[in-house]
Design a protein around this motif. Structure first.
Motif, PDB file in Angstrom:
ATOM      1  N   ASN A 338       1.013  -1.377  -0.047  1.00 27.32           N
ATOM      2  CA  ASN A 338      -0.123   0.017   0.117  1.00 27.32           C
ATOM      3  C   ASN A 338       0.802   1.111  -0.104  1.00 27.32           C
ATOM      4  O   ASN A 338       1.821   1.439   0.600  1.00 27.32           O
ATOM      5  CB  ASN A 338      -0.935   0.115   1.388  1.00 27.32           C
ATOM      6  CG  ASN A 338      -1.939   1.268   1.390  1.00 27.32           C
ATOM      7  OD1 ASN A 338      -2.231   1.594   0.064  1.00 27.32           O
ATOM      8  ND2 ASN A 338      -2.337   1.654   2.453  1.00 27.32           N
ATOM      9  N   LEU A 339       0.309   2.326  -0.717  1.00 28.11           N
ATOM     10  CA  LEU A 339       1.108   3.566  -0.816  1.00 28.11           C
ATOM     11  C   LEU A 339       0.139   4.641  -0.078  1.00 28.11           C
ATOM     12  O   LEU A 339      -0.935   4.687  -0.685  1.00 28.11           O
ATOM     13  CB  LEU A 339       1.447   4.055  -2.111  1.00 28.11           C
ATOM     14  CG  LEU A 339       2.768   3.311  -2.736  1.00 28.11           C
ATOM     15  CD1 LEU A 339       3.031   3.583  -4.035  1.00 28.11           C
ATOM     16  CD2 LEU A 339       4.144   3.747  -1.895  1.00 28.11           C
ATOM     17  N   VAL A 340       0.740   5.425   0.681  1.00 33.27           N
ATOM     18  CA  VAL A 340      -0.078   6.549   1.251  1.00 33.27           C
ATOM     19  C   VAL A 340       0.614   7.766   0.895  1.00 33.27           C
ATOM     20  O   VAL A 340       1.960   8.074   1.267  1.00 33.27           O
ATOM     21  CB  VAL A 340      -0.308   6.423   2.708  1.00 33.27           C
ATOM     22  CG1 VAL A 340      -0.953   7.646   3.417  1.00 33.27           C
ATOM     23  CG2 VAL A 340      -0.751   4.967   3.358  1.00 33.27           C
ATOM     24  N   LEU A 341      -0.028   8.811   0.380  1.00 34.11           N
ATOM     25  CA  LEU A 341       0.415  10.088  -0.066  1.00 34.11           C
ATOM     26  C   LEU A 341       0.260  11.041   1.319  1.00 34.11           C
ATOM     27  O   LEU A 341      -0.649  11.176   1.968  1.00 34.11           O
ATOM     28  CB  LEU A 341      -0.335  10.773  -1.058  1.00 34.11           C
ATOM     29  CG  LEU A 341       0.301  12.243  -1.609  1.00 34.11           C
ATOM     30  CD1 LEU A 341       1.731  11.987  -2.101  1.00 34.11           C
ATOM     31  CD2 LEU A 341      -0.851  12.778  -2.551  1.00 34.11           C
ATOM     32  N   LYS A 342       1.613  11.669   1.738  1.00 28.91           N
ATOM     33  CA  LYS A 342       1.556  12.434   2.822  1.00 28.91           C
ATOM     34  C   LYS A 342       1.912  13.973   2.521  1.00 28.91           C
ATOM     35  O   LYS A 342       2.405  14.120   1.750  1.00 28.91           O
ATOM     36  CB  LYS A 342       2.486  11.953   4.096  1.00 28.91           C
ATOM     37  CG  LYS A 342       2.176  10.563   4.541  1.00 28.91           C
ATOM     38  CD  LYS A 342       3.096  10.286   5.655  1.00 28.91           C
ATOM     39  CE  LYS A 342       2.648   9.150   6.439  1.00 28.91           C
ATOM     40  NZ  LYS A 342       3.603   8.720   7.658  1.00 28.91           N
TER      41      LYS A 342
END
Length: 342
Positions: A338-342
């Motif tokens: 999973n990739l999360v944009l911060k």
């Protein structure tokens, strides 16, 4: 390390060292701290003893006036406590007066006990400038005037860490010191250690770690050039040394990181010797000091910043650096769920 809950305040007295106004007001009564003031003092003491910015120091017994005063002090006797605090506060006031930029302050002179040992804390509560309200009312005029004025003698808050403080172990006179340089007679000087305490100081653990990592990075950049993988492996090896030993043995680190390269090892030893750290073995008190070792941080020539947890980097199956014949690097990160944009 001393735990906060182990700190028990024994006695405390407050002296006013207002060099801005030329006032040295020495109290002749002890403070009677309630729960709030007790917590205020304890919090400030804990921030000092748990900091890796503090220097470990030893008095120069032959020349230190503070050492001479403490030698004849009876901490358990109230009269002796007050008179000793006044004598030390007066010497600090004189030392502060030698530099125009040294902040005026209140001196909180405190003894506390922790793990069966009695300590003396000299908490220099430097004044802060801030604004507050002022209300004025003329007796013959019903008009009430309110205004905002600047005040110059606010003490540090309970959540901040004071920048200048001394904690002395009264069983062996070992000193933990927080200090800053100020201009005295045209030159920057550490007036607390040099003029007031007259003690021998060492480099604080946090600064030692900064020196160590800077030297290692400089050597890696100089000799390994575009070989990103080798440079990252070097940082990983340093972090592993700390995880395994909970300390930084300079000689051992030099052998582990650069032992196979005489040129690198020679430069490492030379740089460490410049700081008199070549045989040092130091620990840190606060784990936050070594947090920067927990990540591999890279910045590309186009400004892209990549931060990789050391644990992820060490799992080679998930991470790979490839360098082609032109010296250009490719970073591959596998098994991303999973990739999360911060």
């Amino acid at each position: 390390m001393i735990a906060k809950d182990d700190i028990v305040i024994r006695k405390a007295i407050l002296h006013i060292l207002d060099t801005n106004r030329g006032e040295c007001i020495l109290s002749n009564t002890l403070l009677d701290p309630g729960p709030d003031l007790h917590d205020f003092i304890r919090n400030h003491i804990y921030k000092i003893v748990s900091s890796d910015d503090t220097k470990n120091c030893e008095f120069d017994p032959e020349y230190s006036p503070i050492y001479s005063i403490l030698e004849t002090w009876d901490e358990s006797d109230e009269t002796s406590f007050i008179e000793t605090s006044q004598a030390i506060a007066n010497k600090l006031y004189i030392a502060m007066g030698e530099g125009l930029d040294i902040p005026a302050a209140d001196l909180l002179f405190v003894t506390f006990q922790a793990e069966g040992i009695i300590y003396l804390a000299l908490l220099k509560m430097n004044y802060k400038e801030s604004y507050t309200h002022e209300v004025t009312e003329t007796p013959d005029n019903p008009v009430i005037n309110t205004d905002i004025i600047k005040t110059h003698s606010l003490l540090p808050s309970a959540t901040s860490r004071i920048p200048e403080a001394v904690v002395i172990n009264l069983s062996n006179y070992h000193i933990k010191l927080l200090e800053k340089k100020y201009e005295i007679n045209g030159e920057k000087a550490y007036y607390l250690s040099e003029n007031f305490l007259v003690c021998r100081t060492s480099i604080p653990p946090k600064k030692k770690l900064n020196i160590l990592t800077r030297v290692i990075n400089n050597i890696s950049n100089k000799y390994d050039g575009a070989d990103l993988k080798t440079k990252m492996d070097t940082k990983s090896a340093l972090q592993k040394e700390y995880v395994d030993n909970k300390s930084f043995d300079i000689e051992e680190i030099g052998n582990k990181l650069f032992g196979k390269s005489p040129e690198k090892k020679s430069e490492f030893d030379e740089k460490m010797e410049q700081y008199d750290l070549q045989y040092d073995n130091f620990t840190v008190t606060n784990e936050s000091t070594v947090k920067k070792l927990e990540k591999q941080v890279m910045v590309t020539d186009s400004g892209i910043e990549i931060s990789i947890p050391m644990e992820t980097y060490n799992k080679l199956a998930n991470f790979e650096v490839q360098t082609d014949v032109t010296g250009k690097s490719t970073i591959i990160i596998r098994n991303i769920d999973n990739l999360v944009l911060k």
